[in-house]
Each structure stands twice: as structure tokens, then as C-alpha cells.
Motif scaffolding. Structure first.
Motif, PDB file in Angstrom:
ATOM      1  N   SER A   1       0.828  -1.211   0.000  1.00 33.23           N
ATOM      2  CA  SER A   1       0.000   0.000   0.000  1.00 33.23           C
ATOM      3  C   SER A   1       0.859   1.257   0.000  1.00 33.23           C
ATOM      4  CB  SER A   1      -0.938   0.006   1.202  1.00 33.23           C
ATOM      5  OG  SER A   1      -0.214  -0.010   2.410  1.00 33.23           O
TER       6      SER A   1
ATOM      7  N   ALA B   1     -10.219   6.616  -2.664  1.00 34.66           N
ATOM      8  CA  ALA B   1     -10.659   5.412  -1.967  1.00 34.66           C
ATOM      9  C   ALA B   1      -9.967   5.252  -0.622  1.00 34.66           C
ATOM     10  CB  ALA B   1     -10.407   4.184  -2.845  1.00 34.66           C
ATOM     11  N   VAL B   2      -8.641   5.434  -0.612  1.00 35.55           N
ATOM     12  CA  VAL B   2      -7.874   5.281   0.628  1.00 35.55           C
ATOM     13  C   VAL B   2      -8.267   6.353   1.646  1.00 35.55           C
ATOM     14  CG1 VAL B   2      -5.559   5.444   1.617  1.00 35.55           C
ATOM     15  CG2 VAL B   2      -5.933   4.112  -0.461  1.00 35.55           C
TER      16      VAL B   2
ATOM     17  N   GLU C   1     -11.649   5.431   3.127  1.00 37.89           N
ATOM     18  CA  GLU C   1     -11.527   4.286   4.028  1.00 37.89           C
ATOM     19  C   GLU C   1     -10.905   4.691   5.356  1.00 37.89           C
ATOM     20  OE1 GLU C   1     -10.141  -0.325   3.588  1.00 37.89           O
ATOM     21  OE2 GLU C   1      -8.781   1.204   2.825  1.00 37.89           O
TER      22      GLU C   1
ATOM     23  N   GLY D   1     -12.550  11.882   1.498  1.00 39.04           N
ATOM     24  CA  GLY D   1     -11.886  11.166   0.422  1.00 39.04           C
ATOM     25  C   GLY D   1     -11.632  12.060  -0.775  1.00 39.04           C
TER      26      GLY D   1
ATOM     27  N   SER E   1     -15.327   8.044  -3.997  1.00 43.69           N
ATOM     28  CA  SER E   1     -15.395   8.154  -2.540  1.00 43.69           C
ATOM     29  C   SER E   1     -16.748   7.693  -2.014  1.00 43.69           C
ATOM     30  CB  SER E   1     -15.138   9.605  -2.116  1.00 43.69           C
ATOM     31  OG  SER E   1     -13.832  10.017  -2.463  1.00 43.69           O
TER      32      SER E   1
ATOM     33  N   MET F   1     -16.818   3.970  -2.048  1.00 47.09           N
ATOM     34  CA  MET F   1     -16.026   3.417  -0.956  1.00 47.09           C
ATOM     35  C   MET F   1     -16.781   3.528   0.369  1.00 47.09           C
ATOM     36  SD  MET F   1     -13.031   2.028  -0.361  1.00 47.09           S
ATOM     37  CE  MET F   1     -13.203   1.074   1.129  1.00 47.09           C
TER      38      MET F   1
ATOM     39  N   SER G   1     -18.028   0.327   2.593  1.00 51.04           N
ATOM     40  CA  SER G   1     -17.609   0.206   3.995  1.00 51.04           C
ATOM     41  C   SER G   1     -18.816   0.128   4.923  1.00 51.04           C
ATOM     42  CB  SER G   1     -16.722   1.396   4.385  1.00 51.04           C
ATOM     43  OG  SER G   1     -15.499   1.377   3.675  1.00 51.04           O
TER      44      SER G   1
ATOM     45  N   HIS H   1     -14.597  -4.234   3.423  1.00 53.35           N
ATOM     46  CA  HIS H   1     -13.370  -3.514   3.775  1.00 53.35           C
ATOM     47  C   HIS H   1     -12.175  -4.142   3.064  1.00 53.35           C
ATOM     48  CE1 HIS H   1     -15.596  -1.435   6.933  1.00 53.35           C
ATOM     49  NE2 HIS H   1     -16.039  -2.619   7.367  1.00 53.35           N
TER      50      HIS H   1
ATOM     51  N   TRP I   1      -8.635  -4.483   0.640  1.00 48.75           N
ATOM     52  CA  TRP I   1      -8.232  -4.139  -0.719  1.00 48.75           C
ATOM     53  C   TRP I   1      -9.309  -4.384  -1.779  1.00 48.75           C
ATOM     54  CZ3 TRP I   1      -8.152  -7.529  -4.719  1.00 48.75           C
ATOM     55  CH2 TRP I   1      -8.108  -8.889  -4.435  1.00 48.75           C
TER      56      TRP I   1
ATOM     57  N   THR J   1     -11.395  -1.222  -1.741  1.00 52.19           N
ATOM     58  CA  THR J   1     -10.558  -0.104  -2.178  1.00 52.19           C
ATOM     59  C   THR J   1     -10.323  -0.165  -3.679  1.00 52.19           C
ATOM     60  OG1 THR J   1      -9.440  -0.052  -0.026  1.00 52.19           O
ATOM     61  CG2 THR J   1      -8.340   1.047  -1.853  1.00 52.19           C
TER      62      THR J   1
ATOM     63  N   ALA K   1     -11.564   2.585  -6.363  1.00 46.58           N
ATOM     64  CA  ALA K   1     -10.499   3.240  -7.125  1.00 46.58           C
ATOM     65  C   ALA K   1     -10.705   3.035  -8.620  1.00 46.58           C
ATOM     66  CB  ALA K   1      -9.137   2.700  -6.692  1.00 46.58           C
TER      67      ALA K   1
END
Length: 202
Positions: free
Chosen positions: A2, A100-101, A104, A120, A156, A159, A163, A168, A170, A173, A177
Motif C-alpha cells: 500500500s 478510496a484510501v 476508508e 476522500g 469516494s 467506498m 464500507s 473492507h 483491498w 478499495t 479506485a
């Protein structure tokens, strides 16, 4: 893994910031500032809002990568500008990854899905907004004629939705993404534009 993806996205964003410095005829320091702001600004703002120490200040790589991008553009900016279409594809990938990250991480810190999605977007486009302000340009976030912030917002939102339903890690994500990435690529390919106010011409 990551962190490597993070650094790759930071590198591409830093290239765009340094290139902006070249277009604005800034010196090496100005180029470095724009590169750093573009690459790290969104993540720093996100972490400050979450009241945590920004990740950019926890790893040396997050500082060295924008510097390396600035050096490359300083010496080879005509060549970098020539491969700009490829850089834009990588930039779209960075946009998708960061939105995305960022979402999250906000969800992990207990923010609501709506606020997480907004954070996000901040992660993805905040650095570019700071770059544009420093360079005297209208920020992309306020003049989204190339559909840059919109793909980040939809990625976003996806994501945050995943969630909320317990998806949750990868896979979620990656899915969010890829959605943002695909929309950004389609917008560039088909020249999609956000609408102006009624009665306002191009």
C-alpha cells in the motif's frame, strides 16, 4: 504494498505540480513547493482533520519522492511534457487510489459515510487545489470542466457505501479506485464536461 502505491501516486502528482511550476516560470524552489503541495497537500489536510499525525511526516519516502520528481522535471521537463498523456493516465490512477484510501481511513476513524466521502475527495483533489491557488489558477474543484473532482466524489461515495455494508480491505478499495479511474479516463476520452449555469455560454 500500500505504501508503494501511495508513493507512486505521490510521484505522479508531484510531476504535475513541478510541471505547473515550469509553465509559471518558477525557480527550482517554487517548482519543489508546487510539487510537494500537489503530492502531499490532500493527505495532510485529511490527517489534520482526523487529528492524527500526517503520514507525510512519518516516512522519509513521502518527502524524497516529490523532491525526486522536481529534479526530474527541472532537468527533463520537455521530455516529461511530451509523455503527458501517459502521465494523465497515471494521474487518474492516483486520483482513484487516493479518494478510496482517504475515504476508508476516514471511516476507520469513525466519521459518517457522507463526511468520509467528502474527506476522500479532499485527499484526492486537495493537493491540486493548493497547487492551483499558489500558482494563481482557478482551482479544479471550483471549475471542474474536465470532470476531475466528480470521479473522485463518486469513487469516494462508492467506498463509503461499501464500507457501510461491511466491505473492507483491498477488494473494496480496488473497486472504488477503479470506478473513479474509469470515469476520469472516460471523461478525458470523450471530453465530458460539467455543466455551466443555465444561460452561460462556453
Amino acid at each position: 504494498m500500500s505504501e508503494l502505491l501511495d508513493l507512486a501516486g505521490i510521484f505522479v502528482f508531484a510531476l504535475s505540480g513541478a510541471l505547473m511550476g515550469v509553465r509559471k516560470r518558477l525557480d527550482a524552489v517554487g517548482m519543489g513547493v508546487l510539487a510537494g503541495m500537489t503530492a502531499l497537500g490532500g493527505g495532510v489536510v485529511r490527517d489534520l482533520i482526523l487529528n492524527v499525525r500526517p503520514i507525510a511526516f512519518q516516512s522519509l519516502g513521502y518527502v524524497l519522492v516529490p523532491i525526486a520528481a522536481t529534479v526530474i522535471v527541472f532537468f527533463f521537463h520537455p521530455h516529461v511534457a511530451r509523455v503527458m498523456p501517459a502521465i494523465l493516465v497515471l494521474d487518474a490512477a492516483g486520483l482513484g487510489l487516493f479518494c478510496a484510501v482517504g475515504t476508508e481511513k476516514a471511516m476507520a476513524y469513525g466519521l459518517s459515510p457522507l463526511h468520509s466521502a467528502l474527506l476522500g475527495v479532499t485527499t484526492a483533489v486537495g493537493g491540486g487545489m493548493l497547487r492551483d491557488v499558489l500558482a494563481g489558477e482557478i482551482p479544479t474543484l471550483l471549475y471542474d470542466r474536465q470532470l476531475y473532482a466528480v470521479p473522485a466524489l463518486l469513487g469516494s461515495a462508492a467506498m463509503a457505501g461499501l464500507s457501510s455494508y461491511g466491505w473492507h480491505g483491498w477488494p473494496a478499495t480496488l473497486a472504488a479506485a477503479l470506478l473513479a479511474f474509469g470515469l476520469r479516463i472516460a471523461a478525458m476520452r470523450y471530453k465530458w464536461r460539467a455543466p455551466l449555469a443555465r444561460g452561460v455560454s462556453e
